[in-house]
Write a protein that holds these residues in place. Sequence first.
Motif, PDB file in Angstrom:
ATOM      1  N   SER A  45      61.948  59.469 -35.093  1.00 11.18           N
ATOM      2  CA  SER A  45      62.966  59.904 -34.137  1.00 11.18           C
ATOM      3  C   SER A  45      64.340  59.979 -34.791  1.00 11.18           C
ATOM      4  CB  SER A  45      63.008  58.951 -32.942  1.00 11.18           C
ATOM      5  OG  SER A  45      61.781  58.935 -32.256  1.00 11.18           O
ATOM      6  N   LEU A  49      66.549  63.351 -35.057  1.00  9.52           N
ATOM      7  CA  LEU A  49      67.888  63.401 -34.481  1.00  9.52           C
ATOM      8  C   LEU A  49      68.928  63.780 -35.532  1.00  9.52           C
ATOM      9  CD1 LEU A  49      67.798  60.274 -32.145  1.00  9.52           C
ATOM     10  CD2 LEU A  49      67.915  62.670 -31.430  1.00  9.52           C
ATOM     11  N   ALA A  50      68.789  63.205 -36.724  1.00  6.10           N
ATOM     12  CA  ALA A  50      69.726  63.530 -37.806  1.00  6.10           C
ATOM     13  C   ALA A  50      69.600  64.996 -38.202  1.00  6.10           C
ATOM     14  CB  ALA A  50      69.462  62.632 -39.012  1.00  6.10           C
ATOM     15  N   LEU A  52      68.473  67.520 -36.341  1.00  8.97           N
ATOM     16  CA  LEU A  52      68.811  68.446 -35.254  1.00  8.97           C
ATOM     17  C   LEU A  52      70.289  68.419 -34.867  1.00  8.97           C
ATOM     18  CD1 LEU A  52      65.727  67.921 -32.902  1.00  8.97           C
ATOM     19  CD2 LEU A  52      66.226  69.932 -34.316  1.00  8.97           C
ATOM     20  N   TYR A  53      70.883  67.229 -34.829  1.00 12.05           N
ATOM     21  CA  TYR A  53      72.226  67.095 -34.282  1.00 12.05           C
ATOM     22  C   TYR A  53      73.296  66.725 -35.305  1.00 12.05           C
ATOM     23  CZ  TYR A  53      69.584  67.167 -29.947  1.00 12.05           C
ATOM     24  OH  TYR A  53      68.742  67.521 -28.924  1.00 12.05           O
ATOM     25  N   LEU A  54      72.866  66.329 -36.484  1.00 12.39           N
ATOM     26  CA  LEU A  54      73.828  65.973 -37.536  1.00 12.39           C
ATOM     27  C   LEU A  54      73.485  66.707 -38.828  1.00 12.39           C
ATOM     28  CD1 LEU A  54      73.936  62.123 -36.869  1.00 12.39           C
ATOM     29  CD2 LEU A  54      75.680  63.786 -36.204  1.00 12.39           C
ATOM     30  N   LYS A  55      73.262  68.007 -38.711  1.00  8.04           N
ATOM     31  CA  LYS A  55      72.764  68.787 -39.848  1.00  8.04           C
ATOM     32  C   LYS A  55      73.651  68.657 -41.080  1.00  8.04           C
ATOM     33  CE  LYS A  55      70.470  72.249 -36.958  1.00  8.04           C
ATOM     34  NZ  LYS A  55      70.389  73.680 -36.582  1.00  8.04           N
ATOM     35  N   ALA A  58      73.168  64.890 -42.302  1.00  9.73           N
ATOM     36  CA  ALA A  58      71.836  64.287 -42.333  1.00  9.73           C
ATOM     37  C   ALA A  58      71.570  63.567 -43.640  1.00  9.73           C
ATOM     38  CB  ALA A  58      70.776  65.356 -42.090  1.00  9.73           C
TER      39      ALA A  58
END
Length: 221
Positions: A45, A49-50, A52-55, A58
């Motif tokens: 997870s 999340l990294a 998808l939302y912190l490209k 990441a």
Amino acid sequence: MSKEKLAVLRAKGYDFDIQNLFERAWGMYRIQPLLNASFTMLIISANLLAALYLKDYAFLYSLFLAPHLFSGFYFVANKFSQGQQVVYPDFFKGLSFYIPIFSVWLIGQMITALGFVALVIPGVYFLVAYNFAVLMVIFGGFDFWTALEESRKLITVRWGKFAVLVIILIVINILGALLFLFGLIVTLPISYYVTYILFEDLTEDVFAEEGSGQSSYSSGS
């Protein structure tokens, strides 16, 4: 003293049974399947999340947190091996070795990457040869460079067979990822348990009397 014993081990040589390693790793997994699955789901997870939302950031997760989470499997494997009760916080004990694990992971990845950029073959060599580096830091008590070198020299003795093992581990995790990532809930912990079991088999006598390593960590946990 441990370095001298490792040298003796290398000179004597060793072998290992890949099938037996997987059987024993599966046995470890089955001791606490729910804890293994839940922690693995946490890691998956966090990676998703990294990504998808912190490209743009990441890589920071991959560098500053992921190595310590993955290392948690080694601490749990150590407790399983010693017949001790495992609780969920044990999976996070990699954070207590933050700087050593960060250092050995960062330098090891840099050297491996440079090997791939240079001639590819050196990169493949280091990719396999550094598989014990984090374990050398945690249970051998070595600094990051000594851990990398001792891992490299020990694995080089049977590098070809280790390469086969690494390929098998990569393949089973790819297959696990293809099953909508759910297969990783089993394959990921088992991969780390296989590596730990082999490390312990080879080095148990080396570190047994050193005041560090598997025995000392277990007694202090």
